[in-house]
Design a protein around this motif. Structure first.
Motif, PDB file in Angstrom:
ATOM      1  N   TRP A 144       0.853  -1.178   0.000  1.00 45.57           N
ATOM      2  CA  TRP A 144       0.000   0.000   0.000  1.00 45.57           C
ATOM      3  C   TRP A 144       0.893   1.234   0.000  1.00 45.57           C
ATOM      4  N   PHE A 145       0.580   2.138  -0.881  1.00 47.70           N
ATOM      5  CA  PHE A 145       1.240   3.435  -0.944  1.00 47.70           C
ATOM      6  C   PHE A 145       0.170   4.512  -0.829  1.00 47.70           C
ATOM      7  N   ARG A 146       0.600   5.713  -0.538  1.00 44.49           N
ATOM      8  CA  ARG A 146      -0.346   6.819  -0.487  1.00 44.49           C
ATOM      9  C   ARG A 146       0.286   8.071  -1.057  1.00 44.49           C
ATOM     10  N   GLN A 147      -0.596   8.923  -1.559  1.00 44.11           N
ATOM     11  CA  GLN A 147      -0.135  10.188  -2.118  1.00 44.11           C
ATOM     12  C   GLN A 147      -1.070  11.296  -1.672  1.00 44.11           C
TER      13      GLN A 147
ATOM     14  N   PHE B  44       5.546   5.006   0.530  1.00 43.96           N
ATOM     15  CA  PHE B  44       5.280   3.658   1.030  1.00 43.96           C
ATOM     16  C   PHE B  44       4.523   3.734   2.342  1.00 43.96           C
ATOM     17  N   VAL B  45       3.546   2.827   2.505  1.00 45.90           N
ATOM     18  CA  VAL B  45       2.792   2.732   3.751  1.00 45.90           C
ATOM     19  C   VAL B  45       3.043   1.380   4.419  1.00 45.90           C
ATOM     20  N   ALA B  46       2.767   0.311   3.692  1.00 45.92           N
ATOM     21  CA  ALA B  46       2.901  -1.030   4.258  1.00 45.92           C
ATOM     22  C   ALA B  46       2.975  -2.039   3.128  1.00 45.92           C
TER      23      ALA B  46
ATOM     24  N   TYR C  42      -4.920   6.321  -1.487  1.00 45.65           N
ATOM     25  CA  TYR C  42      -4.183   5.106  -1.163  1.00 45.65           C
ATOM     26  C   TYR C  42      -4.253   4.147  -2.351  1.00 45.65           C
ATOM     27  N   TYR C  43      -3.088   3.621  -2.698  1.00 39.46           N
ATOM     28  CA  TYR C  43      -2.959   2.716  -3.836  1.00 39.46           C
ATOM     29  C   TYR C  43      -2.445   1.361  -3.374  1.00 39.46           C
TER      30      TYR C  43
END
Length: 121
Positions: free
Chosen positions: A35-38, A46-48, A93-94
């Motif tokens: 999971w990434f977020r922008q 990067f998130v997790a 979130y992607y």
């Protein structure tokens, strides 16, 4: 390969949301699912991530102990449980899939369309 993210929405600070990512089109046994977020005006970060085969998890420092990533191999689903949300968690979130180092955006070959999470104060 298709990755379909869902579960975003509006939540108050301190609240919780669970994001889901439906994965299809190939086997992901050797992949990391991330999971990434922008946030507006910022780089995608990067998130997790979780290694599909072993379940090993990786977290950004900013979300560790608040977010939990998991996967359901039978359903080809990846989840991101987000607790104690903060205003600064607001972002699109992607979900993504790739091999190599889990923390590096460039190692992810496949991306979903994103789901918006808005945390209000």
């Amino acid at each position: 390969v298709q990755l379909q993210a869902s579960g975003g929405g509006l939540v108050q600070a301190g609240g919780s949301l669970r994001l889901s990512c439906a994965a299809s089109g190939r086997t992901f046994a050797s992949y990391n699912m991330g999971w990434f977020r922008q946030a507006p005006g910022k780089e995608r970060e990067f998130v997790a991530a979780i290694r599909w085969s072993s379940g090993t998890t990786y977290y950004a420092v900013s979300v560790k102990d608040r977010f939990t990533i998991s996967r359901d191999s039978a359903k080809n689903m990846v989840y991101l449980q987000m607790n104690s949300l903060k205003v600064e968690d607001t972002a699109v979130y992607y979900c993504a899939a790739g091999s190599g180092g889990a923390y590096t955006r460039g190692n992810y070959n496949y991306w979903g369309q994103g789901t918006l999470v808005t945390v209000s104060s």
